[in-house]
Write a protein that holds these residues in place. Sequence first.
Motif, PDB file in Angstrom:
ATOM      1  N   SER A 109       0.822  -1.220   0.000  1.00 38.42           N
ATOM      2  CA  SER A 109       0.000   0.000   0.000  1.00 38.42           C
ATOM      3  C   SER A 109       0.851   1.263   0.000  1.00 38.42           C
ATOM      4  O   SER A 109       0.305   2.380  -0.023  1.00 38.42           O
ATOM      5  N   GLY A 110       2.175   1.093   0.073  1.00 45.92           N
ATOM      6  CA  GLY A 110       3.070   2.244   0.013  1.00 45.92           C
ATOM      7  C   GLY A 110       3.642   2.683   1.336  1.00 45.92           C
ATOM      8  O   GLY A 110       4.393   3.662   1.399  1.00 45.92           O
ATOM      9  N   ARG A 111       3.313   1.965   2.410  1.00 45.60           N
ATOM     10  CA  ARG A 111       3.840   2.298   3.726  1.00 45.60           C
ATOM     11  C   ARG A 111       4.978   1.346   4.088  1.00 45.60           C
ATOM     12  O   ARG A 111       5.094   0.240   3.548  1.00 45.60           O
ATOM     13  N   GLN A 112       5.821   1.775   5.039  1.00 45.74           N
ATOM     14  CA  GLN A 112       6.860   0.901   5.565  1.00 45.74           C
ATOM     15  C   GLN A 112       6.306   0.050   6.701  1.00 45.74           C
ATOM     16  O   GLN A 112       5.397   0.481   7.425  1.00 45.74           O
ATOM     17  N   ALA A 113       6.885  -1.140   6.861  1.00 47.70           N
ATOM     18  CA  ALA A 113       6.454  -2.005   7.954  1.00 47.70           C
ATOM     19  C   ALA A 113       7.610  -2.884   8.397  1.00 47.70           C
ATOM     20  O   ALA A 113       8.461  -3.272   7.596  1.00 47.70           O
ATOM     21  N   VAL A 114       7.616  -3.180   9.687  1.00 49.59           N
ATOM     22  CA  VAL A 114       8.590  -4.108  10.245  1.00 49.59           C
ATOM     23  C   VAL A 114       7.844  -5.025  11.201  1.00 49.59           C
ATOM     24  O   VAL A 114       6.883  -4.596  11.850  1.00 49.59           O
ATOM     25  N   ILE A 115       8.233  -6.282  11.268  1.00 46.95           N
ATOM     26  CA  ILE A 115       7.609  -7.184  12.231  1.00 46.95           C
ATOM     27  C   ILE A 115       8.561  -7.379  13.412  1.00 46.95           C
ATOM     28  O   ILE A 115       9.771  -7.483  13.248  1.00 46.95           O
ATOM     29  N   VAL A 116       7.983  -7.403  14.608  1.00 48.64           N
ATOM     30  CA  VAL A 116       8.740  -7.600  15.836  1.00 48.64           C
ATOM     31  C   VAL A 116       8.040  -8.688  16.649  1.00 48.64           C
ATOM     32  O   VAL A 116       6.814  -8.717  16.733  1.00 48.64           O
ATOM     33  N   GLN A 117       8.817  -9.587  17.211  1.00 46.23           N
ATOM     34  CA  GLN A 117       8.253 -10.740  17.911  1.00 46.23           C
ATOM     35  C   GLN A 117       8.701 -10.747  19.360  1.00 46.23           C
ATOM     36  O   GLN A 117       9.806 -10.317  19.687  1.00 46.23           O
ATOM     37  N   GLY A 118       7.826 -11.235  20.233  1.00 49.15           N
ATOM     38  CA  GLY A 118       8.242 -11.381  21.613  1.00 49.15           C
ATOM     39  C   GLY A 118       7.090 -11.441  22.585  1.00 49.15           C
ATOM     40  O   GLY A 118       5.940 -11.161  22.245  1.00 49.15           O
ATOM     41  N   ASP A 119       7.406 -11.808  23.802  1.00 56.02           N
ATOM     42  CA  ASP A 119       6.450 -11.922  24.899  1.00 56.02           C
ATOM     43  C   ASP A 119       6.232 -10.539  25.504  1.00 56.02           C
ATOM     44  O   ASP A 119       7.127  -9.975  26.136  1.00 56.02           O
ATOM     45  N   ILE A 120       5.035  -9.988  25.334  1.00 59.44           N
ATOM     46  CA  ILE A 120       4.778  -8.612  25.773  1.00 59.44           C
ATOM     47  C   ILE A 120       4.653  -8.492  27.295  1.00 59.44           C
ATOM     48  O   ILE A 120       4.497  -7.379  27.800  1.00 59.44           O
ATOM     49  N   THR A 121       4.754  -9.595  28.010  1.00 60.44           N
ATOM     50  CA  THR A 121       4.737  -9.521  29.471  1.00 60.44           C
ATOM     51  C   THR A 121       6.148  -9.415  30.046  1.00 60.44           C
ATOM     52  O   THR A 121       6.317  -9.488  31.259  1.00 60.44           O
ATOM     53  N   LYS A 122       7.140  -9.245  29.183  1.00 65.80           N
ATOM     54  CA  LYS A 122       8.528  -9.115  29.613  1.00 65.80           C
ATOM     55  C   LYS A 122       9.079  -7.743  29.220  1.00 65.80           C
ATOM     56  O   LYS A 122       8.936  -7.320  28.079  1.00 65.80           O
ATOM     57  N   GLN A 123       9.727  -7.060  30.156  1.00 68.08           N
ATOM     58  CA  GLN A 123      10.241  -5.726  29.861  1.00 68.08           C
ATOM     59  C   GLN A 123      11.309  -5.763  28.770  1.00 68.08           C
ATOM     60  O   GLN A 123      11.365  -4.850  27.927  1.00 68.08           O
ATOM     61  N   GLU A 124      12.114  -6.810  28.750  1.00 73.43           N
ATOM     62  CA  GLU A 124      13.167  -6.862  27.739  1.00 73.43           C
ATOM     63  C   GLU A 124      12.599  -6.925  26.328  1.00 73.43           C
ATOM     64  O   GLU A 124      13.212  -6.427  25.376  1.00 73.43           O
ATOM     65  N   THR A 125      11.402  -7.504  26.179  1.00 75.05           N
ATOM     66  CA  THR A 125      10.766  -7.537  24.862  1.00 75.05           C
ATOM     67  C   THR A 125      10.457  -6.130  24.375  1.00 75.05           C
ATOM     68  O   THR A 125      10.706  -5.780  23.214  1.00 75.05           O
ATOM     69  N   ALA A 126       9.904  -5.303  25.248  1.00 74.42           N
ATOM     70  CA  ALA A 126       9.575  -3.925  24.863  1.00 74.42           C
ATOM     71  C   ALA A 126      10.828  -3.167  24.447  1.00 74.42           C
ATOM     72  O   ALA A 126      10.819  -2.427  23.450  1.00 74.42           O
ATOM     73  N   MET A 127      11.911  -3.333  25.189  1.00 68.80           N
ATOM     74  CA  MET A 127      13.150  -2.639  24.867  1.00 68.80           C
ATOM     75  C   MET A 127      13.742  -3.140  23.552  1.00 68.80           C
ATOM     76  O   MET A 127      14.248  -2.366  22.736  1.00 68.80           O
ATOM     77  N   GLN A 128      13.660  -4.455  23.332  1.00 70.42           N
ATOM     78  CA  GLN A 128      14.164  -5.013  22.080  1.00 70.42           C
ATOM     79  C   GLN A 128      13.333  -4.534  20.898  1.00 70.42           C
ATOM     80  O   GLN A 128      13.876  -4.230  19.833  1.00 70.42           O
ATOM     81  N   MET A 129      12.008  -4.456  21.073  1.00 73.42           N
ATOM     82  CA  MET A 129      11.154  -3.939  20.005  1.00 73.42           C
ATOM     83  C   MET A 129      11.518  -2.510  19.672  1.00 73.42           C
ATOM     84  O   MET A 129      11.605  -2.134  18.498  1.00 73.42           O
ATOM     85  N   ARG A 130      11.732  -1.695  20.700  1.00 71.58           N
ATOM     86  CA  ARG A 130      12.119  -0.295  20.480  1.00 71.58           C
ATOM     87  C   ARG A 130      13.374  -0.215  19.619  1.00 71.58           C
ATOM     88  O   ARG A 130      13.415   0.533  18.621  1.00 71.58           O
ATOM     89  N   ASP A 131      14.396  -0.989  19.977  1.00 72.38           N
ATOM     90  CA  ASP A 131      15.667  -0.934  19.253  1.00 72.38           C
ATOM     91  C   ASP A 131      15.510  -1.445  17.821  1.00 72.38           C
ATOM     92  O   ASP A 131      16.082  -0.882  16.877  1.00 72.38           O
TER      93      ASP A 131
END
Length: 255
Positions: free
Chosen positions: A55-77
Amino acid sequence: MQLDLTGKTALVTGSTGQLGRVIARTLASCGADLALHYINNETKALELKQEIEASGRQAVIVQGDITKQETAMQMRDQIQASLGVAGVDIVVANAVIQYEWTTVLEQSPEDYISQFESCVLQSVYLAKAFIPYMKEARGGRFIGINTECAMQNFETQSAYTAGKRGMDGLYRVLAKEVGEYQITVNQVAPGWTISDRDRNSEPGHDEGYTRTVPLKRRGEDQEIANAVAFLASDLSSFITGAYIPVNGGNVMPAI
């Protein structure tokens, strides 16, 4: 007047789910680039990524357990590196752990823990990972998917309701803490929503539910996604701390 998210980057957790995928598509259709979180369904995540990119937009997929803080930080990076952005402008906390509902006396304590982790701690970790950028940018949208169940308190809903009511308290406090940075924090509360898996169901199986709904029907997933897109846009710039039912009036917060 239109919902224009051009130049914005949005993260949708649980984006491969029935509602998450429609939210992601809708934000992309408004011009946002997408970070698509998933836990298990990589096939659907890749399919959704390809659809959004087509559709013309950028996208990235990120995987992980959202109940873990390290997942959120890894997604950010990963989002920063893959999309070349300093941070995320829109966070949609949509993911939730599924479990079998039963009475308080029968419900496993582990189910209460899972709901607290996926409803409350997920949002805490997402805030810690993504709101610092929003503060620097002096703007952002933090949106949680709650539920009408938080107001209904029906039998067998205890673990889900407890988690979502805890989430509600967190969002109201967070709205006050980050408001001075022009960051809004809001919740969309769907009712029993029609999604892809429901569209081939037997007609009339929901009559008991729709009888109590003023609009006499169930909502569509697109109608929930529309509310999220509105809250993500500049049109909602003076709305924060809100719990917005999108359920045809089935529950009505009172003053």
